[in-house]
Design a protein around this motif. Structure first.
Motif, PDB file in Angstrom:
ATOM      1  N   SER A 236     -12.606   9.204  54.348  1.00  0.00           N
ATOM      2  CA  SER A 236     -12.852   8.797  55.731  1.00  0.00           C
ATOM      3  C   SER A 236     -11.670   9.237  56.582  1.00  0.00           C
ATOM      4  CB  SER A 236     -13.015   7.281  55.828  1.00  0.00           C
ATOM      5  OG  SER A 236     -13.110   6.881  57.182  1.00  0.00           O
ATOM      6  N   PHE A 237     -11.950   9.880  57.707  1.00  0.00           N
ATOM      7  CA  PHE A 237     -10.879  10.416  58.543  1.00  0.00           C
ATOM      8  C   PHE A 237     -10.746   9.679  59.868  1.00  0.00           C
ATOM      9  CE2 PHE A 237     -12.399  13.792  55.746  1.00  0.00           C
ATOM     10  CZ  PHE A 237     -11.232  14.041  55.048  1.00  0.00           C
TER      11      PHE A 237
ATOM     12  N   ILE B 144      -8.028  22.171  58.579  1.00  0.00           N
ATOM     13  CA  ILE B 144      -7.718  20.875  59.179  1.00  0.00           C
ATOM     14  C   ILE B 144      -7.716  19.785  58.106  1.00  0.00           C
ATOM     15  CG2 ILE B 144      -8.542  19.091  60.764  1.00  0.00           C
ATOM     16  CD1 ILE B 144      -9.610  21.374  62.544  1.00  0.00           C
ATOM     17  N   LEU B 145      -8.702  19.816  57.217  1.00  0.00           N
ATOM     18  CA  LEU B 145      -8.747  18.828  56.128  1.00  0.00           C
ATOM     19  C   LEU B 145      -7.458  18.872  55.307  1.00  0.00           C
ATOM     20  CD1 LEU B 145     -12.414  19.282  54.841  1.00  0.00           C
ATOM     21  CD2 LEU B 145     -11.506  17.290  56.037  1.00  0.00           C
ATOM     22  N   ARG B 146      -6.982  20.070  55.013  1.00  0.00           N
ATOM     23  CA  ARG B 146      -5.762  20.223  54.218  1.00  0.00           C
ATOM     24  C   ARG B 146      -4.534  19.744  54.984  1.00  0.00           C
ATOM     25  NH1 ARG B 146      -4.328  25.482  52.288  1.00  0.00           N
ATOM     26  NH2 ARG B 146      -3.473  24.455  50.436  1.00  0.00           N
ATOM     27  N   ALA B 147      -4.565  19.897  56.312  1.00  0.00           N
ATOM     28  CA  ALA B 147      -3.418  19.499  57.124  1.00  0.00           C
ATOM     29  C   ALA B 147      -3.310  17.982  57.247  1.00  0.00           C
ATOM     30  CB  ALA B 147      -3.522  20.132  58.513  1.00  0.00           C
ATOM     31  N   ILE B 148      -4.440  17.289  57.227  1.00  0.00           N
ATOM     32  CA  ILE B 148      -4.413  15.838  57.492  1.00  0.00           C
ATOM     33  C   ILE B 148      -4.515  14.995  56.226  1.00  0.00           C
ATOM     34  CG2 ILE B 148      -5.349  16.162  59.791  1.00  0.00           C
ATOM     35  CD1 ILE B 148      -8.041  15.287  58.842  1.00  0.00           C
ATOM     36  N   ASP B 149      -4.802  15.606  55.076  1.00  0.00           N
ATOM     37  CA  ASP B 149      -4.884  14.829  53.831  1.00  0.00           C
ATOM     38  C   ASP B 149      -4.335  15.665  52.675  1.00  0.00           C
ATOM     39  OD1 ASP B 149      -5.713  13.433  51.465  1.00  0.00           O
ATOM     40  OD2 ASP B 149      -7.200  12.385  52.674  1.00  0.00           O
ATOM     41  N   GLN B 150      -3.195  15.265  52.152  1.00  0.00           N
ATOM     42  CA  GLN B 150      -2.536  16.041  51.106  1.00  0.00           C
ATOM     43  C   GLN B 150      -3.260  15.976  49.764  1.00  0.00           C
ATOM     44  OE1 GLN B 150       1.388  14.426  50.574  1.00  0.00           O
ATOM     45  NE2 GLN B 150       0.664  12.366  50.062  1.00  0.00           N
TER      46      GLN B 150
ATOM     47  N   LEU C   4      -8.580  16.173  65.533  1.00  0.00           N
ATOM     48  CA  LEU C   4      -8.664  17.575  65.135  1.00  0.00           C
ATOM     49  C   LEU C   4     -10.023  17.906  64.516  1.00  0.00           C
ATOM     50  CD1 LEU C   4      -5.159  18.357  63.577  1.00  0.00           C
ATOM     51  CD2 LEU C   4      -6.135  19.316  65.667  1.00  0.00           C
ATOM     52  N   LEU C   5     -10.456  17.048  63.585  1.00  0.00           N
ATOM     53  CA  LEU C   5     -11.752  17.282  62.945  1.00  0.00           C
ATOM     54  C   LEU C   5     -12.890  17.096  63.930  1.00  0.00           C
ATOM     55  CD1 LEU C   5     -11.761  15.701  59.360  1.00  0.00           C
ATOM     56  CD2 LEU C   5     -12.097  18.091  59.998  1.00  0.00           C
ATOM     57  N   GLU C   6     -12.781  16.067  64.750  1.00  0.00           N
ATOM     58  CA  GLU C   6     -13.854  15.787  65.711  1.00  0.00           C
ATOM     59  C   GLU C   6     -14.017  16.941  66.698  1.00  0.00           C
ATOM     60  OE1 GLU C   6     -14.733  12.360  69.009  1.00  0.00           O
ATOM     61  OE2 GLU C   6     -14.182  11.710  66.985  1.00  0.00           O
ATOM     62  N   SER C   7     -12.902  17.495  67.176  1.00  0.00           N
ATOM     63  CA  SER C   7     -12.993  18.597  68.138  1.00  0.00           C
ATOM     64  C   SER C   7     -13.535  19.859  67.466  1.00  0.00           C
ATOM     65  CB  SER C   7     -11.623  18.879  68.760  1.00  0.00           C
ATOM     66  OG  SER C   7     -10.692  19.293  67.768  1.00  0.00           O
ATOM     67  N   CYS C   8     -13.186  20.071  66.193  1.00  0.00           N
ATOM     68  CA  CYS C   8     -13.704  21.225  65.454  1.00  0.00           C
ATOM     69  C   CYS C   8     -15.219  21.153  65.331  1.00  0.00           C
ATOM     70  CB  CYS C   8     -13.058  21.284  64.064  1.00  0.00           C
ATOM     71  SG  CYS C   8     -13.782  22.507  62.949  1.00  0.00           S
TER      72      CYS C   8
END
Length: 268
Positions: free
Chosen positions: A110-111, A149-155, A116-120
């Protein structure tokens, strides 16, 4: 129509549902990234459940057994943009990355309305108005952007997205006892336990001394009995959570096994 799906690309779709609820049993072949514009999505797994409201963004990893229930909310339809992250596309992406994923359990991510994801994903909306085909190069860019973006916000995300292994052969009894309520084809149960359909049926009968279909029906009805008598739930609120397609089929099967309908049982 209550349910409409508009594809701009085989891997990118916009769904719009305005009925009472829409249920599906899932063990997707691809990871599924979802931006829920309006409505509510309930995801029920063996160990936990999730409820996502409008504005939520979440990722359902591949091969995750779950019941997914989509519900319109507050006068708005259930509307969502969904992006499939296929193994083929992820392999191509990670061929150019120096990723060293750690081992991690696959889970629902869950993000929490991440901007960032929402705008994408929101940037895809205008393309659904196009009459011509969505260019493949732009689709690839959008999907690569979402992965980045997924990689940037969740390691921890590389452990899921960069894992291309097929399911290993696992303990059949433990898996089925945990996941019997999911209305999957036997072929899918076999695949998720690392078996062909033939091997799955053979191993199942050896383990339970009964066919998979009869065992699954019996286990689901026993769970229904517990929910009705101990949890005081209504038949209409449980049939779709325990693997039945509709209320009439559930009531018929329940009466055949217990000698009374679910409603009659509760009256007693």
């Amino acid at each position: 129509m209550d349910y409409q799906v508009n594809y701009i690309h085989p891997d990118i779709k916009l769904s719009n549902y305005s009925g009472r609820l829409f249920k599906t049993e899932a063990a997707f072949n691809d990871h599924l990234l979802v931006w829920l514009i309006s409505g509510e999505t309930k995801i029920i797994q063996a160990d936990e459940s999730f409820v996502f409201g409008g504005g939520s963004t979440f990722l359902i990893p591949r091969n995750q057994l779950a019941t997914i229930i989509n519900i319109p909310k507050d006068g708005f339809p259930h509307k969502a943009v969904a992006m499939h992250l296929s193994a083929k596309r992820l392999r191509e992406f990670y061929d150019h990355e120096n990723a060293k994923p750690k081992t991690a359990a696959s889970k629902i991510f869950s993000f929490n309305k991440h901007p960032l994801l929402e705008s994408c994903l929101a940037s895809l909306i205008p393309y659904f108005e196009m009459q011509e085909n969505f260019p493949e190069n732009i689709a690839s860019l959008k999907i690569s952007e979402a992965i980045s973006i997924l990689r940037a916000i969740d390691q921890d995300i590389d452990a899921v997205l960069a894992n291309f292994e097929e399911p290993d052969k696992i303990d059949l009894i433990a898996f089925m006892e945990k996941n019997f309520m999911f209305n999957m084809p036997l072929e899918k149960f076999g695949y998720l336990t690392g078996r062909s359909l033939t091997t799955f049926k053979r191993d199942f009968y050896k383990a339970f001394n009964i066919t998979p279909q009869r065992w699954l029906t019996k286990k689901r009805l026993e769970l229904a009995y517990y929910q009705l008598t101990e949890k005081n739930k209504k038949p209409v609120d449980i049939y779709y959570e325990i693997g039945f397609e509709n209320l009439s089929h559930f009531s018929f099967a329940f009466k055949k096994q217990f000698g009374c309908s679910p409603t009659e049982l509760q009256r007693k």
